[in-house]
Design an enzyme around this catalytic site. Structure first.
Site, PDB file in Angstrom:
ATOM      1  N   TYR A   1       0.825  -1.214   0.000  1.00  0.00           N
ATOM      2  CA  TYR A   1       0.000   0.000   0.000  1.00  0.00           C
ATOM      3  C   TYR A   1       0.858   1.263   0.000  1.00  0.00           C
ATOM      4  O   TYR A   1       0.440   2.304  -0.481  1.00  0.00           O
ATOM      5  CB  TYR A   1      -0.891   0.043   1.253  1.00  0.00           C
TER       6      TYR A   1
ATOM      7  N   LYS B   1       3.089 -15.384   2.280  1.00  0.00           N
ATOM      8  CA  LYS B   1       3.270 -16.094   1.002  1.00  0.00           C
ATOM      9  C   LYS B   1       4.766 -16.342   0.868  1.00  0.00           C
ATOM     10  O   LYS B   1       5.418 -15.868  -0.061  1.00  0.00           O
ATOM     11  CB  LYS B   1       2.691 -15.242  -0.147  1.00  0.00           C
TER      12      LYS B   1
ATOM     13  N   ASP C   1      -2.973 -18.327   0.379  1.00  0.00           N
ATOM     14  CA  ASP C   1      -3.984 -19.012  -0.445  1.00  0.00           C
ATOM     15  C   ASP C   1      -4.655 -20.119   0.362  1.00  0.00           C
ATOM     16  O   ASP C   1      -5.879 -20.287   0.329  1.00  0.00           O
ATOM     17  CB  ASP C   1      -3.375 -19.525  -1.768  1.00  0.00           C
TER      18      ASP C   1
ATOM     19  N   ASP D   1      -6.438  -7.034   4.101  1.00  0.00           N
ATOM     20  CA  ASP D   1      -7.572  -6.360   3.456  1.00  0.00           C
ATOM     21  C   ASP D   1      -8.464  -7.392   2.770  1.00  0.00           C
ATOM     22  O   ASP D   1      -9.687  -7.409   2.955  1.00  0.00           O
ATOM     23  CB  ASP D   1      -7.042  -5.345   2.431  1.00  0.00           C
TER      24      ASP D   1
ATOM     25  N   ASP E   1     -12.488  -9.136   4.129  1.00  0.00           N
ATOM     26  CA  ASP E   1     -13.746  -9.109   3.365  1.00  0.00           C
ATOM     27  C   ASP E   1     -14.283 -10.534   3.231  1.00  0.00           C
ATOM     28  O   ASP E   1     -15.478 -10.780   3.367  1.00  0.00           O
ATOM     29  CB  ASP E   1     -13.552  -8.516   1.954  1.00  0.00           C
TER      30      ASP E   1
END
Ligand code: IPM
Ligand code: MN
Length: 355
Positions: free
Chosen positions: A141, A186, A219, A243, A247
Site C-alpha cells: 500500500y 506467502k 492461499d 484487506d 472481506d
C-alpha cells in the site's frame, strides 16, 4: 469522563452509518454520565469537492488532538476515474500513516441468531470467534509506485521492526484469548513473507513461548477460513492480505456490514471504522447496516476511552437486537421484514442497558 471524538463521516453510506454510530455513542455517554464532544470534519471525496484534498490540514490537525477518530467510509464512482489526480483513498491511507495506527483489529464473531444468514452452512460458521490483526501502515500500500504508458509497479517492502511490532501486538492479544496465533504469508514466493515468517517465529519463541504459532500460506488461509473457521483465534498478516481476507471472513458473520475495526498503535488517537466501503449502490437510501459502525463505537469506548463496561453494554445491545430479529436488508438470508439504518439503530438503542 470528558472526551473529544473527531467524526469523519466521508462519502456514500458513510454519513448514514456515522450518524447512527454517533447517536449510540451519545446514548451510552448519557446513560453513564460521560461528556463527549463531537467534532465533524470534512474527509474523503466530500473534502476533495470542498477543498481539493481528501485529508485537509485542518481535519488532520483536529484528529491529532482528539481522543479518538470515528470514520464512516470514503470513495465512490465520482472520484474513481483511472486518470483521477487525487483520490479519497489517498486521504484514508495518509490518515492511517500520519496517526501511526499500524495495527488494524478486525474481530469476526458469528452471532448465534445469524448463523443462517451466512452463505456458508450454519454448522460451519456457528461459534466462530476470531480476530484479524492486519498490518496497516506498510507493505504494498505504501511502497514506491511507478507508472508509464506500458508498465506499472507497486513495491512491497517491510522492515523487521515493522513486523516485530505488529506480531507482538497480535501475540499479546492471542495470549489474552485462546493462545493460538496464525501468521499468514506467502513465503513460498515473496521475500517480504520470508522475513515476516522469520521475525514472527523469533518474536513468538523468545517472548511468547506459551502460544501456539502456526504459519499458513495466504492461499491456503483463504480456503481454511471457509472450511474450518472455528479453528482460528488470532490471525496476523500484512496489509494487503489482511484487506482481502477480512472481506472474505465477513461472510462468516453474514454480512460485510456487521464488522467493526480499530486501528491502534500510534502515540495519538485510535481510528475506528467499519470494514465496509461507501457502498455507492445503496447510498442515500437509508438501508445500510449500521452495526459495523456501532460496533466500531464499542471498540472506541474500549480502546481509546478506556470504558470497557460501556463498550460491552453497547455490544450486548447490538447482540440482543440481532437476537430479537432486528436486521437490515443485507442479512437477506433471514426471513422477515428488513429495517432501515435508523430503525436498526433504534432497535440497538432500545436494547441498551446501563452497565
Ligand atoms: C479497508 C478499505 C481500504 C483499504 C480502502 C478504502 C483504501 O478497503 O479499510 O479495508 O484497502 O484499506
Ligand atoms: Mn478493504
Amino acid at each position: 469522563m470528558k472526551a473529544r471524538v473527531a467524526v469523519l463521516a466521508g462519502d456514500g453510506i458513510g454519513p448514514e452509518v456515522a450518524a447512527e454510530g454517533v447517536r449510540c455513542l451519545q446514548a451510552v455517554a448519557a446513560l453513564c454520565g460521560h461528556e463527549i464532544e463531537l467534532t465533524p470534519l470534512p474527509f474523503g471525496g466530500a473534502a476533495i469537492d470542498a477543498a481539493g484534498d481528501p485529508l485537509p490540514d485542518a481535519t488532520l490537525a483536529a484528529c491529532r488532538t482528539a481522543d479518538a477518530v470515528l470514520l464512516g467510509a470514503i470513495g465512490g464512482p465520482k472520484w474513481s476515474a483511472p486518470e483521477a489526480r487525487v483520490r479519497p483513498e489517498a486521504g484514508l491511507l495518509r490518515l492511517r500513516r500520519e496517526l501511526g495506527t499500524f495495527a488494524n483489529l478486525r474481530p469476526v464473531a458469528v452471532h448465534a441468531a445469524l448463523a443462517d444468514a451466512s452463505t456458508l452452512k450454519a454448522e460451519v460458521v456457528r461459534g466462530v470467534d476470531l480476530v484479524f490483526v492486519r498490518e496497516l501502515t506498510g507493505g504494498i500500500y505504501f511502497g514506491e509506485k511507478h507508472r508509464d504508458a506500458t508498465r506499472a509497479s507497486d513495491v512491497c517492502s517491510y522492515s523487521a521492526a515493522e513486523i516485530e511490532r505488529i506480531v507482538r501486538l497480535a501475540a499479546q492479544l492471542a495470549q489474552a484469548r485462546r493462545g493460538h496465533l496464525t501468521s499468514i504469508d506467502k513465503s513460498n514466493v515473496l521475500e517480504t513473507s520470508r522475513l515476516w515468517r522469520e521475525v514472527t517465529t523469533r518474536v513468538v519463541q523468545q517472548e511468547f513461548p506459551h502460544l501456539t504459532l502456526e504459519h499458513m500460506l495466504v492461499d491456503a488461509a483463504a480456503m481454511h477460513l471457509m472450511r474450518r473457521p472455528r479453528d482460528f483465534d488470532v490471525l496476523v498478516t500484512e496489509n494487503m492480505f489482511g484487506d482481502i481476507l477480512t472481506d472474505e471472513a465477513s461472510m462468516l458473520a453474514g454480512s460485510l456490514g456487521l464488522l467493526p475495526s480499530a486501528s491502534l498503535g500510534g502515540s495519538g488517537p485510535g481510528l475506528y471504522e467499519p470494514i465496509h466501503g461507501s457502498a455507492p449502490d445503496i447510498a442515500g437510501r437509508g438501508i445500510a447496516n449500521p452495526c459495523g459502525m456501532i460496533l466500531s463505537v464499542a471498540l472506541l469506548l474500549r480502546h481509546s476511552l478506556r470504558l470497557p463496561a460501556e463498550a460491552a453494554a453497547l455490544e450486548r445491545a447490538v447482540s440482543s437486537a440481532l437476537g430479537a430479529g432486528a436486521h437490515t436488508a443485507d442479512l437477506a438470508g433471514l426471513p422477515g421484514a428488513s429495517l432501515s439504518t435508523r430503525a436498526m439503530a433504534d432497535a440497538v438503542l432500545s436494547s441498551l442497558r446501563r452497565p
